[in-house]
Design an enzyme around this catalytic site. Structure first.
Site, PDB file in Angstrom:
ATOM      1  N   ARG A   1       2.809   4.125   0.918  1.00 43.06           N
ATOM      2  CA  ARG A   1       3.614   4.581   2.964  1.00 43.06           C
ATOM      3  C   ARG A   1       3.980   3.617   2.969  1.00 43.06           C
ATOM      4  O   ARG A   1       4.422   3.274   4.483  1.00 43.06           O
ATOM      5  CB  ARG A   1       2.974   5.608   3.556  1.00 43.06           C
ATOM      6  CG  ARG A   1       2.824   7.009   2.746  1.00 43.06           C
ATOM      7  CD  ARG A   1       4.097   7.451   2.240  1.00 43.06           C
ATOM      8  NE  ARG A   1       3.835   8.788   1.267  1.00 43.06           N
ATOM      9  CZ  ARG A   1       4.222   8.650  -0.043  1.00 43.06           C
ATOM     10  NH1 ARG A   1       4.470   7.630  -0.449  1.00 43.06           N
ATOM     11  NH2 ARG A   1       3.962  10.049  -0.521  1.00 43.06           N
TER      12      ARG A   1
ATOM     13  N   GLY B   1       1.318  -1.285  -0.171  1.00 40.87           N
ATOM     14  CA  GLY B   1      -0.077  -0.041  -0.010  1.00 40.87           C
ATOM     15  C   GLY B   1       0.918   1.400  -0.195  1.00 40.87           C
ATOM     16  O   GLY B   1       2.248   0.893   0.241  1.00 40.87           O
TER      17      GLY B   1
ATOM     18  N   HIS C   1      12.030  11.930  -3.389  1.00 39.29           N
ATOM     19  CA  HIS C   1      12.528  10.506  -3.991  1.00 39.29           C
ATOM     20  C   HIS C   1      13.775  10.775  -4.089  1.00 39.29           C
ATOM     21  O   HIS C   1      14.650   9.634  -3.609  1.00 39.29           O
ATOM     22  CB  HIS C   1      12.053   9.480  -4.436  1.00 39.29           C
ATOM     23  CG  HIS C   1      10.730   9.160  -4.317  1.00 39.29           C
ATOM     24  ND1 HIS C   1      10.559   8.013  -3.617  1.00 39.29           N
ATOM     25  CD2 HIS C   1       9.438   9.478  -3.922  1.00 39.29           C
ATOM     26  CE1 HIS C   1       9.192   7.045  -3.350  1.00 39.29           C
ATOM     27  NE2 HIS C   1       8.709   8.239  -3.510  1.00 39.29           N
TER      28      HIS C   1
ATOM     29  N   ARG D   1      18.460   8.885  -2.109  1.00 41.97           N
ATOM     30  CA  ARG D   1      19.114   8.765  -3.048  1.00 41.97           C
ATOM     31  C   ARG D   1      20.384   9.474  -2.838  1.00 41.97           C
ATOM     32  O   ARG D   1      20.955  10.008  -2.664  1.00 41.97           O
ATOM     33  CB  ARG D   1      18.940   7.955  -4.447  1.00 41.97           C
ATOM     34  CG  ARG D   1      17.801   7.316  -3.760  1.00 41.97           C
ATOM     35  CD  ARG D   1      17.501   6.890  -5.831  1.00 41.97           C
ATOM     36  NE  ARG D   1      17.224   7.723  -6.456  1.00 41.97           N
ATOM     37  CZ  ARG D   1      16.122   8.714  -6.531  1.00 41.97           C
ATOM     38  NH1 ARG D   1      15.240   7.852  -6.230  1.00 41.97           N
ATOM     39  NH2 ARG D   1      16.564   9.657  -7.912  1.00 41.97           N
TER      40      ARG D   1
ATOM     41  N   GLY E   1       6.729   1.573   2.930  1.00 40.28           N
ATOM     42  CA  GLY E   1       8.203   1.058   2.786  1.00 40.28           C
ATOM     43  C   GLY E   1       8.583   0.234   1.805  1.00 40.28           C
ATOM     44  O   GLY E   1       9.830   0.074   1.430  1.00 40.28           O
TER      45      GLY E   1
END
Length: 171
Positions: free
Chosen positions: A10, A8, A48, A52, A12
């Site tokens: 959020r 679903g 996002h 990284r 992870g």
């Protein structure tokens, strides 16, 4: 190898996919499929990006993921849901055409050698879509998820940040 990570919103999925990709390679590719729709979406994309570090190579491709030169690489595709949205909008919500095009891309991609980690959403576990278009997209996403899961050697369901391995087939 194809590894599908579903769950679903959020749950992870992306964080787990990134950890997984880095366990396979010191220089994985992050294949972003999101279209830059509006300011709110730009904030999501930026969040996002900030997740990284310099080990990642960012490639952006909205639909034609199989045409990229990704042989012998570890590639995290984030995400199949946004990728399908691009097909869905561009093809005027024709789910049969979108399903055919998505399967074609998946089939071409699976002919390549590498590790492909697909992040996708499990939409069918949420609330029933209110609109006919929403229900069509939920159907499309469900069918593509089933197709990806059938092709994948490993499938992980993310639940509240916890990875649950639901398919594990070694080739």
């Amino acid at each position: 190898m194809i590894w599908m990570i579903t769950g679903g919103a959020r749950s992870g999925k992306s964080s787990y996919g990134q950890q997984l990709a880095l366990s396979f390679s010191d220089s994985p590719i992050y294949l972003a499929t999101a279209r830059h729709w509006d300011g709110d979406f730009e904030k999501r994309i930026e969040r996002h990006r900030n997740d990284r570090d310099e080990r990642w190579t960012l490639w952006e491709e909205e639909k034609n993921i199989a045409q990229l030169a990704i042989d012998n690489r570890v590639v995290m595709i984030d995400c199949a849901t946004l990728w399908l949205t691009n097909f869905f909008v561009d093809n005027q919500y024709d789910i049969d055409l979108c399903l055919r095009l998505a399967k074609q891309q998946i089939d071409e991609l699976t002919q390549k050698v590498g590790t492909f980690i697909f992040i996708t959403n499990e939409l069918g576990m949420g609330v029933h879509a209110e609109t006919p278009i929403g229900r069509k997209f939920t159907d499309l996403q469900g069918w593509v998820n089933q197709y990806l899961a059938a092709k994948a050697q490993k499938v992980t369901l993310m639940v509240s940040g916890i990875p649950v391995l639901i398919k594990n087939e070694e080739k």
